[in-house]
Design an enzyme around this catalytic site. Structure first.
Site, PDB file in Angstrom:
ATOM      1  N   HIS A   1       8.348   1.421   8.988  1.00 54.56           N
ATOM      2  CA  HIS A   1       9.081   2.354   9.817  1.00 54.56           C
ATOM      3  C   HIS A   1       9.035   2.269  11.240  1.00 54.56           C
ATOM      4  O   HIS A   1       9.985   2.154  12.064  1.00 54.56           O
ATOM      5  CB  HIS A   1       8.686   3.805   9.364  1.00 54.56           C
ATOM      6  CG  HIS A   1       9.434   4.300   8.297  1.00 54.56           C
ATOM      7  ND1 HIS A   1      10.767   5.213   8.430  1.00 54.56           N
ATOM      8  CD2 HIS A   1       9.211   4.787   7.220  1.00 54.56           C
ATOM      9  CE1 HIS A   1      11.136   5.720   7.185  1.00 54.56           C
ATOM     10  NE2 HIS A   1      10.379   5.395   6.246  1.00 54.56           N
TER      11      HIS A   1
ATOM     12  N   PHE B   1      11.578  10.433  10.940  1.00 54.70           N
ATOM     13  CA  PHE B   1      12.120  11.118   9.937  1.00 54.70           C
ATOM     14  C   PHE B   1      13.541  11.789   9.670  1.00 54.70           C
ATOM     15  O   PHE B   1      14.478  11.317   8.810  1.00 54.70           O
ATOM     16  CB  PHE B   1      11.082  12.104   8.875  1.00 54.70           C
ATOM     17  CG  PHE B   1       9.916  11.611   8.233  1.00 54.70           C
ATOM     18  CD1 PHE B   1       9.970  10.163   7.990  1.00 54.70           C
ATOM     19  CD2 PHE B   1       8.849  12.455   8.136  1.00 54.70           C
ATOM     20  CE1 PHE B   1       8.771  10.009   7.438  1.00 54.70           C
ATOM     21  CE2 PHE B   1       7.831  11.728   7.216  1.00 54.70           C
ATOM     22  CZ  PHE B   1       7.802  10.796   6.985  1.00 54.70           C
TER      23      PHE B   1
ATOM     24  N   HIS C   1       6.811  14.526   2.122  1.00 55.41           N
ATOM     25  CA  HIS C   1       5.960  13.564   2.481  1.00 55.41           C
ATOM     26  C   HIS C   1       4.353  13.840   2.317  1.00 55.41           C
ATOM     27  O   HIS C   1       4.403  15.128   2.339  1.00 55.41           O
ATOM     28  CB  HIS C   1       6.268  12.896   3.757  1.00 55.41           C
ATOM     29  CG  HIS C   1       7.300  12.113   4.012  1.00 55.41           C
ATOM     30  ND1 HIS C   1       8.589  12.642   4.222  1.00 55.41           N
ATOM     31  CD2 HIS C   1       7.896  10.849   3.821  1.00 55.41           C
ATOM     32  CE1 HIS C   1       9.764  11.742   4.021  1.00 55.41           C
ATOM     33  NE2 HIS C   1       9.071  10.609   3.916  1.00 55.41           N
TER      34      HIS C   1
ATOM     35  N   HIS D   1      12.800   1.395   1.508  1.00 51.73           N
ATOM     36  CA  HIS D   1      12.153   2.176   0.360  1.00 51.73           C
ATOM     37  C   HIS D   1      12.556   1.601  -1.007  1.00 51.73           C
ATOM     38  O   HIS D   1      11.923   2.195  -1.918  1.00 51.73           O
ATOM     39  CB  HIS D   1      12.751   3.698   0.464  1.00 51.73           C
ATOM     40  CG  HIS D   1      11.941   4.525   1.405  1.00 51.73           C
ATOM     41  ND1 HIS D   1      10.955   5.086   0.786  1.00 51.73           N
ATOM     42  CD2 HIS D   1      11.946   4.829   2.682  1.00 51.73           C
ATOM     43  CE1 HIS D   1      10.275   5.777   1.817  1.00 51.73           C
ATOM     44  NE2 HIS D   1      10.883   5.568   2.689  1.00 51.73           N
TER      45      HIS D   1
ATOM     46  N   HIS E   1      17.459  12.874   4.008  1.00 53.65           N
ATOM     47  CA  HIS E   1      16.004  12.666   4.354  1.00 53.65           C
ATOM     48  C   HIS E   1      15.704  13.690   5.583  1.00 53.65           C
ATOM     49  O   HIS E   1      14.574  14.220   5.561  1.00 53.65           O
ATOM     50  CB  HIS E   1      15.954  11.228   4.913  1.00 53.65           C
ATOM     51  CG  HIS E   1      14.596  10.809   4.778  1.00 53.65           C
ATOM     52  ND1 HIS E   1      13.811  10.725   5.975  1.00 53.65           N
ATOM     53  CD2 HIS E   1      13.683  10.335   3.874  1.00 53.65           C
ATOM     54  CE1 HIS E   1      12.621  10.208   5.763  1.00 53.65           C
ATOM     55  NE2 HIS E   1      12.661  10.041   4.501  1.00 53.65           N
TER      56      HIS E   1
ATOM     57  N   HIS F   1      11.829   9.969  -3.331  1.00 53.08           N
ATOM     58  CA  HIS F   1      12.666   8.869  -2.830  1.00 53.08           C
ATOM     59  C   HIS F   1      12.994   7.871  -4.178  1.00 53.08           C
ATOM     60  O   HIS F   1      14.112   7.267  -3.657  1.00 53.08           O
ATOM     61  CB  HIS F   1      11.522   7.857  -1.814  1.00 53.08           C
ATOM     62  CG  HIS F   1      11.273   8.404  -0.586  1.00 53.08           C
ATOM     63  ND1 HIS F   1      10.263   9.561  -0.390  1.00 53.08           N
ATOM     64  CD2 HIS F   1      12.180   8.715   0.594  1.00 53.08           C
ATOM     65  CE1 HIS F   1      10.314   9.857   0.983  1.00 53.08           C
ATOM     66  NE2 HIS F   1      11.356   9.301   1.313  1.00 53.08           N
TER      67      HIS F   1
ATOM     68  N   HIS G   1       4.155   1.627   4.257  1.00 57.67           N
ATOM     69  CA  HIS G   1       5.417   2.672   4.359  1.00 57.67           C
ATOM     70  C   HIS G   1       5.600   2.835   5.714  1.00 57.67           C
ATOM     71  O   HIS G   1       6.697   2.558   6.553  1.00 57.67           O
ATOM     72  CB  HIS G   1       5.181   3.826   3.357  1.00 57.67           C
ATOM     73  CG  HIS G   1       6.067   4.847   3.895  1.00 57.67           C
ATOM     74  ND1 HIS G   1       5.657   6.093   4.442  1.00 57.67           N
ATOM     75  CD2 HIS G   1       7.517   5.072   3.762  1.00 57.67           C
ATOM     76  CE1 HIS G   1       6.498   6.776   4.638  1.00 57.67           C
ATOM     77  NE2 HIS G   1       7.852   6.249   4.591  1.00 57.67           N
TER      78      HIS G   1
END
Length: 578
Positions: A326, A343, A194, A356, A173, A203, A322
């Site tokens: 995070h 990230f 992304h 995810h 990632h 993903h 999403h």
């Protein structure tokens, strides 16, 4: 465990059993839900001749059985897009550079490059003889928790240079998402998965191999990752199995204020009323999955081809729930919100993969089971999408090349999801009870020509002209959004908000959001845009003879970091099907 996607086909004359078999796809009445307009529009159409109506047309139900390719397998029999010259290509591992974290104010170079290999195999999905069922993280058994921890523990014990080891998997990632790779043949232009149409496919493949590695390590090819069903009120807390300090799946770099029983705040509004937070969450889910999308790109993300700069435009789910998870989990005690809040470090928290897995579930639901909302098409047939490629190490430590076109159907990949109620499915906001007329609110709103470009560091209200008076099939376009990619940034959008209570999202005026997780790009900034469909919003308020609306922008971040170039309303260029 019941399977999300294995629904029986029945004739139009079927009665009670067919109704009961579909019931789990609908929301149960909940004490959290007090004022939603019920709108049961989910339809799965089957006919008595074993033909199933799918987004790809009628498909023989027998071709959807285990191992025969699923819905997209059938679609591929119908048509195969021609090859393209400009899809994003898999990165060149021997040219991987350092990833960079700039959120601390100082440059921090991080080596997250994988081992290189002289042999790359084009991956072929193996035959599926037994479907894996990914379970809800809040409903797993003690036996499952033991097996899951054993798998992660064994992954952590692998040699550091083993590409299947815990940190090597976490670094995937980091490398793909924080500037370690350049686009092949495009100089120093970043490769970023992304904020574009690559978000869901990348993903999905990432979790696919992660799951297979865990299964290999414990000798169980049926092992399936859990999903954190934060879209359901019963799952809107951090899953309990992740907060045991003695567990292999524990990570101490999490927001301690958000451990259970804290309720997930997908909207990051700061509202302290848990019932209101749940209502906000359900509204967000309804908006990003159903209400705010005019075409497939509004949900999936904008096209991203070879030579395209990063961040062409995130889809509604990516920039919504999403990002919310995070930021909810990331630790504010850490310089850059590690682990989940950035990230480069997100993959170091086992909860990332659980999160995810639910993001992936949202893609599957959107593809096959949600109301179409009369979208022209839910498929992307562009060869530049279908032929985009990534590199991963499989469960045998073999470097493999995969493409987007091979991951469009989770059933074909051999996994499904435990069936969980969808209480957001018909959680349409209540209609405004009072007339939200421009004449009531326009005195404090500025005209667009006097505002933009705008540094969004405060609440701003702007008058935006419509394409025609009254209700219309229109889109709100927020364009030239210049962002500092190293910061957490978020703003919400309201249209003709009658009470300006920005802590409540469960109302007709809520149009959508933009949000990002901190990450690195070459020049620290990126420019993007978003579109929000207004058709349903107009249906829920009195716009009557209005030829302008008031758009309210509410930043949820602190300080600067977002500059907006302009806002306009356009006619929907992809009108709904009749």
């Amino acid at each position: 465990m019941a399977s999300l996607q294995h629904l029986p086909c029945t004739s139009a004359t079927s009665t009670t059993s067919a109704t009961q078999s579909r019931r789990h796809l609908f929301a149960k009445p909940s004490h959290f839900i007090t004022h939603a307009k019920r709108n049961n529009r989910l339809q799965i159409s089957c006919s008595s001749d074993d033909q199933v109506n799918t987004p790809q047309g009628k498909v023989d139900r027998r071709n959807m059985l285990l191992g025969l390719g699923g819905m997209y397998g059938a679609a591929n029999l119908i048509s195969t897009p021609a090859a393209s010259a400009t899809p994003i290509q898999a990165p060149e591992l021997d040219k991987c550079g350092v990833a960079t974290n700039l959120n601390t104010g100082q440059q921090l170079d991080i080596n997250c490059c994988p081992p290189t290999s002289q042999q790359i195999i084009d991956y072929r999905i193996p035959p599926v003889f037994q479907m894996k069922i990914r379970p809800s993280a809040h409903r797993v058994s003690p036996e499952y928790i033991f097996k899951y921890n054993m798998a992660i523990d064994r992954m952590k014990r692998l040699p550091k240079d083993d590409p299947r080891s815990f940190m090597q998997q976490a670094n995937i990632h980091c490398a793909y998402c924080n500037g370690a790779y350049d686009q092949p043949g495009q100089g120093t232009l970043d490769l970023q998965v992304h904020n574009s149409w690559l978000f869901f496919p990348f993903h999905r493949w990432y979790l696919y191999f992660y799951e297979r590695i865990l299964g290999k390590l414990i000798g169980d090819p049926t092992f399936a990752l859990p999903f954190w069903n934060w879209d359901n009120p019963k799952g809107m807390t951090m899953p309990p199995m992740f907060v045991d300090p003695k567990a292999a799946i524990y990570d101490d770099k999490r927001n301690q204020a958000n451990l259970p029983p804290a309720v997930v705040d997908l909207g990051m509004t700061g509202n302290k009323d848990p019932l209101q937070v749940v209502a906000n969450n359900l509204t967000i889910m309804y908006s990003e999955m159903i209400r705010a999308n005019a075409n497939v790109y509004d949900f999936m993300g904008q096209p991203y081809r070879a030579g395209t700069p990063v961040n062409p435009g995130p889809g509604s789910s990516e920039r919504g729930s999403h990002v919310g998870i995070h930021v909810f989990v990331g630790d504010p005690r850490q310089p850059s919100g590690e682990d989940m809040g950035n990230f480069y470090s997100a993959g170091r928290d086992p909860l990332f993969y659980c999160h995810h897995a639910n993001v992936d579930r949202m893609w599957s639901l959107w593809q096959y089971f949600l109301p179409s909302n009369k979208l022209p098409d839910k498929r992307i047939t562009d060869p530049d999408f279908l032929n985009a490629a990534f590199l991963f190490y499989d469960e045998n430590a073999q470097l493999v090349r995969v493409t987007v076109k091979d991951c469009l159907d989770n059933l074909r990949m051999g996994y499904d999801f435990e069936r969980i109620d969808l209480p957001w499915l018909d959680y349409r906001p209540p209609a405004q009870t009072a007339k939200a007329k421009v004449t009531r609110t326009g005195t404090s709103a500025s005209k667009a020509e006097t505002v933009f470009p705008l540094k969004l560091d405060r609440i701003v209200r702007v008058l935006i002209p419509k394409t025609k008076k009254g209700k219309a099939d229109e889109l709100l376009v927020i364009e030239d959004i210049m962002v500092d990619t190293t910061k957490f940034l978020k703003f919400d959008v309201f249209v003709n908000d009658e009470d300006d209570n920005v802590g409540e999202l469960d109302k007709a005026a809520y149009a959508g959001t933009y949000a990002q997780v901190p990450h690195k790009t070459n020049n620290k900034s990126a420019t993007t845009s978003i579109r929000l469909k207004l058709t349903d919003l107009y249906d829920d308020m009195d716009v009557a003879d209005d030829d302008t609306v008031v758009v309210t922008l509410v930043p949820r971040h602190q300080g600067e970091g977002v500059t907006i170039g302009g806002i306009k309303i356009i006619e929907n260029p992809t009108p709904a099907r009749p």
